[in-house]
Design a protein around this motif. Sequence first.
Motif, PDB file in Angstrom:
ATOM      1  N   LEU A 106       0.778  -1.274  -0.077  1.00  0.00           N
ATOM      2  CA  LEU A 106       0.219   0.289   0.093  1.00  0.00           C
ATOM      3  C   LEU A 106       1.269   0.903  -0.003  1.00  0.00           C
ATOM      4  CD1 LEU A 106      -2.712  -0.493   2.873  1.00  0.00           C
ATOM      5  CD2 LEU A 106      -3.158   0.022   0.341  1.00  0.00           C
ATOM      6  N   SER A 107       0.420   1.529  -0.934  1.00  0.00           N
ATOM      7  CA  SER A 107       0.710   3.486  -0.746  1.00  0.00           C
ATOM      8  C   SER A 107       0.298   4.008   0.304  1.00  0.00           C
ATOM      9  CB  SER A 107       1.262   4.181  -2.041  1.00  0.00           C
ATOM     10  OG  SER A 107       1.941   5.108  -1.994  1.00  0.00           O
ATOM     11  N   SER A 108       1.292   5.712   0.336  1.00  0.00           N
ATOM     12  CA  SER A 108       0.528   6.438   1.382  1.00  0.00           C
ATOM     13  C   SER A 108      -0.435   6.630   0.824  1.00  0.00           C
ATOM     14  CB  SER A 108       1.595   7.001   2.272  1.00  0.00           C
ATOM     15  OG  SER A 108       2.500   7.796   1.293  1.00  0.00           O
ATOM     16  N   GLN A 109       0.164   6.624  -0.638  1.00  0.00           N
ATOM     17  CA  GLN A 109      -0.992   7.982  -1.540  1.00  0.00           C
ATOM     18  C   GLN A 109      -2.226   7.803  -1.554  1.00  0.00           C
ATOM     19  OE1 GLN A 109       2.409   7.890  -4.574  1.00  0.00           O
ATOM     20  NE2 GLN A 109       1.675  10.047  -4.709  1.00  0.00           N
ATOM     21  N   LEU A 110      -2.397   6.413  -1.706  1.00  0.00           N
ATOM     22  CA  LEU A 110      -3.583   5.734  -1.306  1.00  0.00           C
ATOM     23  C   LEU A 110      -4.882   5.988  -0.663  1.00  0.00           C
ATOM     24  CD1 LEU A 110      -5.518   3.592  -3.096  1.00  0.00           C
ATOM     25  CD2 LEU A 110      -5.118   2.351  -1.320  1.00  0.00           C
ATOM     26  N   MET A 111      -4.580   6.598   0.353  1.00  0.00           N
ATOM     27  CA  MET A 111      -4.896   6.657   2.136  1.00  0.00           C
ATOM     28  C   MET A 111      -6.120   8.328   1.058  1.00  0.00           C
ATOM     29  SD  MET A 111      -4.631   4.721   3.857  1.00  0.00           S
ATOM     30  CE  MET A 111      -4.442   3.618   2.683  1.00  0.00           C
ATOM     31  N   ILE A 154      -9.180 -12.369   4.814  1.00  0.00           N
ATOM     32  CA  ILE A 154      -8.642 -10.463   5.370  1.00  0.00           C
ATOM     33  C   ILE A 154      -8.710 -10.021   6.168  1.00  0.00           C
ATOM     34  CG2 ILE A 154     -11.814  -9.657   5.586  1.00  0.00           C
ATOM     35  CD1 ILE A 154     -13.038 -11.769   4.050  1.00  0.00           C
ATOM     36  N   TYR A 155      -8.175 -10.524   7.330  1.00  0.00           N
ATOM     37  CA  TYR A 155      -7.472  -9.484   8.520  1.00  0.00           C
ATOM     38  C   TYR A 155      -6.558  -8.731   8.531  1.00  0.00           C
ATOM     39  CZ  TYR A 155      -6.164  -9.385  12.520  1.00  0.00           C
ATOM     40  OH  TYR A 155      -5.141  -8.371  14.447  1.00  0.00           O
ATOM     41  N   TYR A 156      -5.705 -10.477   7.301  1.00  0.00           N
ATOM     42  CA  TYR A 156      -4.509  -9.998   6.507  1.00  0.00           C
ATOM     43  C   TYR A 156      -4.403  -8.242   6.231  1.00  0.00           C
ATOM     44  CZ  TYR A 156       0.081  -9.295   4.046  1.00  0.00           C
ATOM     45  OH  TYR A 156       1.175  -9.333   3.058  1.00  0.00           O
ATOM     46  N   LYS A 212      -4.118  -2.484   6.111  1.00  0.00           N
ATOM     47  CA  LYS A 212      -4.784  -0.765   6.087  1.00  0.00           C
ATOM     48  C   LYS A 212      -4.759  -0.308   7.158  1.00  0.00           C
ATOM     49  CE  LYS A 212      -7.915  -2.115   1.372  1.00  0.00           C
ATOM     50  NZ  LYS A 212      -9.372  -2.795   0.880  1.00  0.00           N
ATOM     51  N   ILE A 213      -5.184  -0.619   7.613  1.00  0.00           N
ATOM     52  CA  ILE A 213      -5.244   0.011   8.916  1.00  0.00           C
ATOM     53  C   ILE A 213      -3.341   0.969   9.472  1.00  0.00           C
ATOM     54  CG2 ILE A 213      -5.220  -0.710  11.722  1.00  0.00           C
ATOM     55  CD1 ILE A 213      -7.701  -1.779  10.857  1.00  0.00           C
ATOM     56  N   GLU A 214      -2.955  -0.067   9.416  1.00  0.00           N
ATOM     57  CA  GLU A 214      -1.694   0.302   9.301  1.00  0.00           C
ATOM     58  C   GLU A 214      -0.884   1.868   8.652  1.00  0.00           C
ATOM     59  OE1 GLU A 214       1.149  -3.372   8.500  1.00  0.00           O
ATOM     60  OE2 GLU A 214       0.571  -3.960  10.501  1.00  0.00           O
ATOM     61  N   MET A 215      -1.594   1.683   7.300  1.00  0.00           N
ATOM     62  CA  MET A 215      -1.308   2.688   6.529  1.00  0.00           C
ATOM     63  C   MET A 215      -1.822   3.749   6.969  1.00  0.00           C
ATOM     64  SD  MET A 215       0.727   3.292   4.318  1.00  0.00           S
ATOM     65  CE  MET A 215       1.811   1.720   3.716  1.00  0.00           C
ATOM     66  N   GLU A 216      -3.472   3.294   7.678  1.00  0.00           N
ATOM     67  CA  GLU A 216      -4.126   5.210   7.766  1.00  0.00           C
ATOM     68  C   GLU A 216      -3.372   5.319   8.906  1.00  0.00           C
ATOM     69  OE1 GLU A 216      -8.189   3.338   8.338  1.00  0.00           O
ATOM     70  OE2 GLU A 216      -8.420   3.217   6.468  1.00  0.00           O
ATOM     71  N   ASP A 217      -2.970   4.806   9.936  1.00  0.00           N
ATOM     72  CA  ASP A 217      -2.453   5.082  11.242  1.00  0.00           C
ATOM     73  C   ASP A 217      -1.064   5.415  10.864  1.00  0.00           C
ATOM     74  OD1 ASP A 217      -3.706   3.996  12.488  1.00  0.00           O
ATOM     75  OD2 ASP A 217      -3.229   2.475  13.338  1.00  0.00           O
ATOM     76  N   LEU A 218       0.299   5.233  10.279  1.00  0.00           N
ATOM     77  CA  LEU A 218       0.822   5.774   9.692  1.00  0.00           C
ATOM     78  C   LEU A 218       0.823   7.265   8.463  1.00  0.00           C
ATOM     79  CD1 LEU A 218       3.796   6.024   9.205  1.00  0.00           C
ATOM     80  CD2 LEU A 218       3.422   5.133   6.771  1.00  0.00           C
ATOM     81  N   VAL A 219      -0.393   7.394   7.906  1.00  0.00           N
ATOM     82  CA  VAL A 219      -0.499   8.572   7.553  1.00  0.00           C
ATOM     83  C   VAL A 219      -1.204   9.920   8.535  1.00  0.00           C
ATOM     84  CG1 VAL A 219      -2.063   9.546   5.949  1.00  0.00           C
ATOM     85  CG2 VAL A 219      -1.126   7.552   5.294  1.00  0.00           C
TER      86      VAL A 219
END
Length: 347
Positions: free
Chosen positions: A159-164, A323-325, A330-337
């Motif tokens: 996932l790229s942070s740009q996707l967020m 699905i959990y993975y 996605k949650i990890e990326m959202e938190d990072l952003v």
Amino acid sequence: MKKHLLLYFFLLGLPYVYAQILVKDCKTQQPIFNAIIYNAVNNQVIGTTDSDGKIDLPPSIQDIVLAHPAYGIIPTINQAVICIDELLNPIIIEVKKDAKEELIAILKNSYQQYSIDPFKEQYYYYKGTIYENDTLGNRLSQEEGYVKNFTFYNTSFILSSQLMKYTKIADPIATSPVTNERLHYFFFSNKKQFYSLLKILKKLKVKKINQDYYVYNDTWDNYWLFEIDTTKNRIRKFVSTAIEAKFFDFGDALLFQPKRKLTHRLIEVNYDIEGKKVKQQLQLFDLYTLTQGETKLAKLLRINTVKQQDIVIERTYSLEQYIYYLVTKKIEMEDLVEKLEKQKTLN
């Protein structure tokens, strides 16, 4: 126009060098919209002509084949202007009930042959990528791995942070590299999907040109094409450019409020049998325009059957674990952003 070809050249790893050609009816001077262009050497779909009858082709491809429901299958060469009306060979066009009945009979025969290798026994490799604007744009997300029935192997998800920034203006269909395409378009390995196809087909019109069948609706600008292996009396290729045909997206519409508009689609599915194993390959290019208008997301996907012995299994996920993975990533990326945005605010 280049984006209509990138599915083909991205997968082959060829450089993006093009020359524009124009396909038209030279007698009427009308451009030929939505003609499917094949590489005559390997029978792979290259792309489709746009509303002006234009398409960009690399000079390295000399021999091509055009397919269009009004003109049939026409072999020709790569040249600046192709007068499709001057290339016409004697063709047989059938627009009647018998053409539909013939196609349904061939589909049923195909199902009998291809069902020797049930869906639940097939291993697939898949790789899906979401790009910003087109496949020359930024890579926003990518998923790759193997799957058998609903068990996933070696899944990797980038996932790229740009996707967020798109998650609030685009629904998951436009931002997910892989959804249910293997269930939708591998018709003959899935009994439920096969009978759904027959049900849909009965509502549509069918035109037979020589040995191939074009399926359409009067409200469509595009169509489905079924190519026939006449020696085996079965389907060997399915091509769809029909953005209006949303039969297989019905479940998606129930799950998600659409925040995207499909503006271009090119799907090619090849079917074959080796021994007692079915070989299937899907290549898909979708282009979405998001609800605010200008922003576009491109989806590039490849799925093909593989032999079990060719997979070195390192990780295994049940459907629930898979699905959990994905959700965790996605949650990890959202938190990072969110963390990066807070840091920017403090600075």
